[in-house]
Design an enzyme around this catalytic site. Structure first.
Site, PDB file in Angstrom:
ATOM      1  N   PHE A 156       0.641  -1.172  -0.010  1.00  5.07           N
ATOM      2  CA  PHE A 156       0.033   0.013  -0.093  1.00  5.07           C
ATOM      3  C   PHE A 156       0.866   1.156  -0.167  1.00  5.07           C
ATOM      4  O   PHE A 156       0.244   2.164  -0.356  1.00  5.07           O
ATOM      5  CB  PHE A 156      -0.913   0.035   1.116  1.00  5.07           C
ATOM      6  CG  PHE A 156      -0.245   0.421   2.518  1.00  5.07           C
ATOM      7  CD1 PHE A 156      -0.075   1.774   2.646  1.00  5.07           C
ATOM      8  CD2 PHE A 156       0.261  -0.564   3.297  1.00  5.07           C
ATOM      9  CE1 PHE A 156       0.380   2.267   3.896  1.00  5.07           C
ATOM     10  CE2 PHE A 156       0.911   0.048   4.515  1.00  5.07           C
ATOM     11  CZ  PHE A 156       0.917   1.392   4.921  1.00  5.07           C
ATOM     12  N   LYS A 180      -1.190  -7.487  -9.347  1.00  4.01           N
ATOM     13  CA  LYS A 180      -2.301  -7.487  -8.021  1.00  4.01           C
ATOM     14  C   LYS A 180      -1.838  -6.378  -7.214  1.00  4.01           C
ATOM     15  O   LYS A 180      -0.873  -6.631  -6.182  1.00  4.01           O
ATOM     16  CB  LYS A 180      -2.369  -8.685  -7.260  1.00  4.01           C
ATOM     17  CG  LYS A 180      -3.605  -8.811  -6.477  1.00  4.01           C
ATOM     18  CD  LYS A 180      -3.538  -9.534  -5.133  1.00  4.01           C
ATOM     19  CE  LYS A 180      -2.903  -8.783  -3.990  1.00  4.01           C
ATOM     20  NZ  LYS A 180      -3.408  -7.734  -3.520  1.00  4.01           N
ATOM     21  N   GLU A 183      -5.075  -3.915  -2.124  1.00  2.00           N
ATOM     22  CA  GLU A 183      -6.464  -3.693  -2.018  1.00  2.00           C
ATOM     23  C   GLU A 183      -6.729  -2.500  -1.279  1.00  2.00           C
ATOM     24  O   GLU A 183      -7.872  -2.039  -1.265  1.00  2.00           O
ATOM     25  CB  GLU A 183      -7.246  -5.045  -1.577  1.00  2.00           C
ATOM     26  CG  GLU A 183      -6.770  -5.498  -0.010  1.00  2.00           C
ATOM     27  CD  GLU A 183      -5.575  -6.269   0.046  1.00  2.00           C
ATOM     28  OE1 GLU A 183      -4.712  -6.089  -0.772  1.00  2.00           O
ATOM     29  OE2 GLU A 183      -5.803  -7.136   1.044  1.00  2.00           O
ATOM     30  N   ARG A 184      -5.765  -2.208  -0.560  1.00  2.00           N
ATOM     31  CA  ARG A 184      -6.207  -0.762   0.174  1.00  2.00           C
ATOM     32  C   ARG A 184      -5.926   0.507  -0.735  1.00  2.00           C
ATOM     33  O   ARG A 184      -6.327   1.623  -0.235  1.00  2.00           O
ATOM     34  CB  ARG A 184      -5.287  -0.600   1.359  1.00  2.00           C
ATOM     35  CG  ARG A 184      -5.406  -1.638   2.575  1.00  2.00           C
ATOM     36  CD  ARG A 184      -4.860  -1.784   3.821  1.00  2.00           C
ATOM     37  NE  ARG A 184      -3.545  -2.573   3.573  1.00  2.00           N
ATOM     38  CZ  ARG A 184      -2.639  -2.715   4.557  1.00  2.00           C
ATOM     39  NH1 ARG A 184      -2.769  -1.899   5.622  1.00  2.00           N
ATOM     40  NH2 ARG A 184      -1.743  -3.567   4.471  1.00  2.00           N
ATOM     41  N   SER A 233       5.396  -6.976   3.288  1.00  2.00           N
ATOM     42  CA  SER A 233       5.700  -7.284   4.798  1.00  2.00           C
ATOM     43  C   SER A 233       6.595  -8.623   4.715  1.00  2.00           C
ATOM     44  O   SER A 233       6.458  -9.240   3.892  1.00  2.00           O
ATOM     45  CB  SER A 233       4.571  -7.419   5.785  1.00  2.00           C
ATOM     46  OG  SER A 233       3.800  -8.575   5.352  1.00  2.00           O
ATOM     47  N   CYS A 288       9.512   2.059   3.223  1.00  2.00           N
ATOM     48  CA  CYS A 288      10.468   0.704   3.672  1.00  2.00           C
ATOM     49  C   CYS A 288      11.666   1.088   3.609  1.00  2.00           C
ATOM     50  O   CYS A 288      12.730   0.362   4.373  1.00  2.00           O
ATOM     51  CB  CYS A 288      10.421  -0.270   2.535  1.00  2.00           C
ATOM     52  SG  CYS A 288      11.059   0.090   1.133  1.00  2.00           S
ATOM     53  N   GLU A 389       9.510  -3.904  13.242  1.00  2.00           N
ATOM     54  CA  GLU A 389       9.159  -2.648  12.396  1.00  2.00           C
ATOM     55  C   GLU A 389       7.633  -2.000  12.750  1.00  2.00           C
ATOM     56  O   GLU A 389       6.763  -2.624  12.840  1.00  2.00           O
ATOM     57  CB  GLU A 389       8.827  -3.379  11.051  1.00  2.00           C
ATOM     58  CG  GLU A 389       8.423  -2.344   9.888  1.00  2.00           C
ATOM     59  CD  GLU A 389       8.062  -3.097   8.626  1.00  2.00           C
ATOM     60  OE1 GLU A 389       7.734  -3.874   8.516  1.00  2.00           O
ATOM     61  OE2 GLU A 389       8.688  -2.129   7.631  1.00  2.00           O
TER      62      GLU A 389
HETATM   63  P1  NAD Z   1       1.403  -6.519   3.315  1.00  2.00           P
HETATM   64  O1  NAD Z   1       2.462  -7.643   3.287  1.00  2.00           O
HETATM   65  O2  NAD Z   1       0.441  -6.583   4.154  1.00  2.00           O
HETATM   66  O3  NAD Z   1       0.787  -6.642   1.720  1.00  2.00           O
HETATM   67  C1  NAD Z   1       1.353  -6.520   0.404  1.00  2.00           C
HETATM   68  C2  NAD Z   1       0.626  -7.380  -0.624  1.00  2.00           C
HETATM   69  O4  NAD Z   1       0.524  -8.757  -0.151  1.00  2.00           O
HETATM   70  C3  NAD Z   1      -0.591  -7.021  -0.904  1.00  2.00           C
HETATM   71  O5  NAD Z   1      -0.769  -6.778  -2.270  1.00  2.00           O
HETATM   72  C4  NAD Z   1      -1.569  -7.718  -0.016  1.00  2.00           C
HETATM   73  O6  NAD Z   1      -2.850  -7.931  -0.773  1.00  2.00           O
HETATM   74  C5  NAD Z   1      -0.916  -9.097  -0.006  1.00  2.00           C
HETATM   75  N1  NAD Z   1      -1.080  -9.932   1.024  1.00  2.00           N
HETATM   76  C6  NAD Z   1      -1.272  -9.469   2.377  1.00  2.00           C
HETATM   77  N2  NAD Z   1      -1.548 -10.411   3.134  1.00  2.00           N
HETATM   78  C7  NAD Z   1      -1.433 -11.606   2.241  1.00  2.00           C
HETATM   79  C8  NAD Z   1      -1.154 -13.177   2.710  1.00  2.00           C
HETATM   80  N3  NAD Z   1      -1.334 -13.580   3.837  1.00  2.00           N
HETATM   81  N4  NAD Z   1      -1.190 -14.143   1.567  1.00  2.00           N
HETATM   82  C9  NAD Z   1      -0.909 -13.412   0.526  1.00  2.00           C
HETATM   83  N5  NAD Z   1      -0.859 -12.022   0.075  1.00  2.00           N
HETATM   84  C10 NAD Z   1      -0.902 -11.166   1.108  1.00  2.00           C
HETATM   85  O7  NAD Z   1       2.197  -5.316   3.190  1.00  2.00           O
HETATM   86  P2  NAD Z   1       1.734  -3.661   3.256  1.00  2.00           P
HETATM   87  O8  NAD Z   1       1.142  -3.509   4.499  1.00  2.00           O
HETATM   88  O9  NAD Z   1       0.817  -3.343   2.002  1.00  2.00           O
HETATM   89  O10 NAD Z   1       2.939  -2.817   2.939  1.00  2.00           O
HETATM   90  C11 NAD Z   1       3.933  -2.530   4.116  1.00  2.00           C
HETATM   91  C12 NAD Z   1       4.986  -3.305   4.346  1.00  2.00           C
HETATM   92  O11 NAD Z   1       5.560  -3.476   3.074  1.00  2.00           O
HETATM   93  C13 NAD Z   1       5.953  -3.035   5.127  1.00  2.00           C
HETATM   94  O12 NAD Z   1       6.263  -4.182   5.992  1.00  2.00           O
HETATM   95  C14 NAD Z   1       6.894  -2.232   4.272  1.00  2.00           C
HETATM   96  O13 NAD Z   1       8.380  -2.413   5.045  1.00  2.00           O
HETATM   97  C15 NAD Z   1       7.216  -3.320   3.095  1.00  2.00           C
HETATM   98  N6  NAD Z   1       7.683  -2.708   2.101  1.00  2.00           N
HETATM   99  C16 NAD Z   1       9.074  -3.116   1.639  1.00  2.00           C
HETATM  100  C17 NAD Z   1       9.673  -2.828   0.595  1.00  2.00           C
HETATM  101  C18 NAD Z   1      10.900  -3.003   0.187  1.00  2.00           C
HETATM  102  O14 NAD Z   1      11.375  -2.562  -0.812  1.00  2.00           O
HETATM  103  N7  NAD Z   1      11.551  -3.877   0.841  1.00  2.00           N
HETATM  104  C19 NAD Z   1       8.960  -1.626  -0.106  1.00  2.00           C
HETATM  105  C20 NAD Z   1       7.546  -1.162   0.155  1.00  2.00           C
HETATM  106  C21 NAD Z   1       7.214  -1.608   1.449  1.00  2.00           C
END
Ligand code: NAD
Length: 496
Positions: A156, A180, A183-184, A233, A288, A389
């Site tokens: 997101f 994909k 969704e937020r 994450s 991130c 985090e």
């Molecule tokens: P998230 O992991 O909750 O969601 C990321 C994606 O995964 C979304 O599209 C979501 O729909 C999907 N998803 C969520 N739960 C899932 C599951 N159980 N099974 C399969 N798919 C699932 O992350 P977020 O809250 O959207 O983003 C924030 C996180 O992303 C933070 O931890 C941040 O550090 C990380 N991030 C990392 C980088 C990097 O380059 N390393 C860059 C941006 C964000």
């Protein structure tokens, strides 16, 4: 939250060159985190919709693959122009659905455009190599070929930039691509795909499927999807990496972070304060690459603490679309509760709350998810919070006895997305660059985000895989190498 009947703008999926209603009964509200207003409802698609997108992408692939690279990049040139033209529109959409300020939203789109520009160099970057006479009269060449259907799953916090770490490289190298988005924040990519539609890309080359875990699982499990890119994450990154591995898929998964900055006493404290404040509190700490722990050495403990507390307390927090606002809300009310409870955990574990952003109320925006800048001082280096985090506007201060002590602290962290040093000493900088255990290093830099022509190089629990996003790694990731060894009998050539 799931609602029975979608009340607002109903989003659709983009499959095979058409916007298609989702038959799902599972919908989620897209909420403006500053105002609490419902902007749209997004379908959480199912495996059948994913199958439709994958089959369309697979059908489009043979012709797209045969399209010369120089022709494949023409739609990307058009896309760049459209993105430039609509920069403000992107900015507004991102601010509305994500909460970051308008300036931050536009800056994110600049980085997205940069990736489109770099992918336009594919005719050069995708070249292989060769060697004549590997044995007498025998030549060997390495050719790069696209994989087929590839997919990306994005988070997101950068609704506009992160999908562009993948999409331009994937299609320029001759793959067909399914996204994909989170969704937020699905509205930014809806707009991007409306622009993609105008670029002349053949149908099926790019598709957009909205949803959550069911879409992710269906993409990983589908036998025609060759590669998965993920950003989000750490627990989800780890899960996707394992599941994709089981299915024999190529996979790159960028995870969460806990980024450190070391402030040496010889640093320009005024400059360090301004840059670290932007890194820790910009995008409400939801980057991130946000600095979340500042490790001070010597007298920097006092000088940096006093100046960062002063700078952070002056930041104007509010709706990112309003002039003068420097920091927006966090993404959801759950996220606000989580960040606030982690601040309390830090307090319980021995930290002093130097600046407290909990229970913030912003006039006119009572329903917004605001947490004001928070600084935790004297966070015990061994406490749980020191390596958790938070993903909110919270900066922890830890004091170290010297560089050895500070580097040992960084070494113990489970994450390795970014580490920065503020100093005026070249030799301290060199030592840091050499020894710091993270993949993106900043020297007097707060957000060491690699430009599009370098890999986004997370380490440890911040990355699972070997080929990163962006730059030359992207070309490697999206292509298979084929090696050809050729021998032609001399007699044959003499005939002509
Ligand atoms: P998230 O992991 O909750 O969601 C990321 C994606 O995964 C979304 O599209 C979501 O729909 C999907 N998803 C969520 N739960 C899932 C599951 N159980 N099974 C399969 N798919 C699932 O992350 P977020 O809250 O959207 O983003 C924030 C996180 O992303 C933070 O931890 C941040 O550090 C990380 N991030 C990392 C980088 C990097 O380059 N390393 C860059 C941006 C964000």
């Amino acid at each position: 939250m799931t609602v029975a009947a979608p009340p607002a703008l109903k989003l659709t999926n983009y499959i095979n060159g058409q916007w298609i209603d989702s038959p799902t009964t599972d919908w989620r509200d897209v909420v403006n985190p500053a105002t609490g207003e419902t902007l749209a409802t997004v379908p959480l698609a199912d495996a059948a919709e994913v199958n439709h997108a994958v089959e369309a992408a697979a059908a489009a692939w043979p012709e797209w693959r045969r399209t010369p690279p120089a022709d494949r990049i023409q739609p990307l040139f058009k896309l760049k122009m459209l993105m430039e033209e609509h920069l403000d529109d992107f900015g507004r959409i991102i601010t509305q659905e994500n909460g970051k300020t308008f300036a931050e939203a536009k800056a994110e789109m600049r980085r997205a455009i940069e990736n489109v520009e770099v992918a336009c160099g594919i005719p050069l970057m995708m070249q292989g190599y060769n060697l004549e006479d590997v044995a007498r009269g025998i030549d060997e060449i390495m050719i790069r070929q696209p994989l087929g259907v590839v997919a990306a799953i994005t988070p997101f916090n950068f609704p506009g930039m992160i999908p562009f770490w993948f999409l331009p490289y994937a299609i320029a190298t001759g793959n067909t691509f399914i996204l994909k988005p989170s969704e937020r924040v699905p509205l930014t990519m809806r707009f991007a795909f409306e622009l993609l539609e105008k670029t002349g890309l053949p149908k099926g080359v790019v598709s957009l499927v909205n949803g959550g875990k069911a879409v992710v699982d269906a993409l990983i499990d589908h036998p025609k999807v060759r590669a998965i890119s993920f950003v989000g994450s750490t627990p989800v990154a780890r899960y996707i990496y394992a599941r994709a591995g089981e299915k024999g898929k190529r996979c790159q998964c960028q995870g969460g972070a806990k980024n450190h900055v070391i402030v040496l006493p010889d640093a320009d404290i005024q400059m360090a304060t301004q840059i670290i404040s932007d890194s820790a509190f910009g995008c409400a700490g939801q980057r991130c690459l946000a600095v979340s722990v500042a490790v001070t050495i010597g007298e920097a403990q006092k000088t940096f603490r006093d100046s960062i507390a002063d700078a952070a307390s002056k930041l104007k927090v509010g709706n990112g679309l309003e002039d003068g606002v420097q920091m927006g809300p966090v993404i959801t009310s759950e996220s606000k509760n989580r960040v606030e409870s982690l601040i309390s955990l830090g307090e319980k574990q021995g930290a002093k709350v130097l600046l407290d952003g909990r229970n913030s109320r912003i006039p006119k925006y009572e329903s917004g998810n605001f947490v004001k800048p928070t600084i935790l001082d004297d966070v015990p280096a061994t406490s749980e919070l020191a390596d958790t985090e938070i993903f909110g506007p919270v900066l922890s201060l830890v004091h170290a006895d010297g560089m050895d002590d500070a580097l040992a602290f960084l070494e113990r962290s489970a994450y390795g997305n970014q580490a920065s040093l503020f100093t005026s000493s070249g030799s301290a900088a060199r030592r840091f660059r050499y020894e710091a255990p993270a993949g993106n290093i900043g020297i007097n830099i707060g957000v060491a985000a690699p430009m599009a022509y370098f890999p986004f190089s997370g380490w440890k629990n911040s990355f699972f895989g070997d080929l990163h996003g962006q730059g030359r790694d992207a070309i490697e990731f999206y292509t298979d190498k084929k090696v050809v060894i050729e021998r032609w009998a001399k007699e044959h050539s003499r005939k002509f």
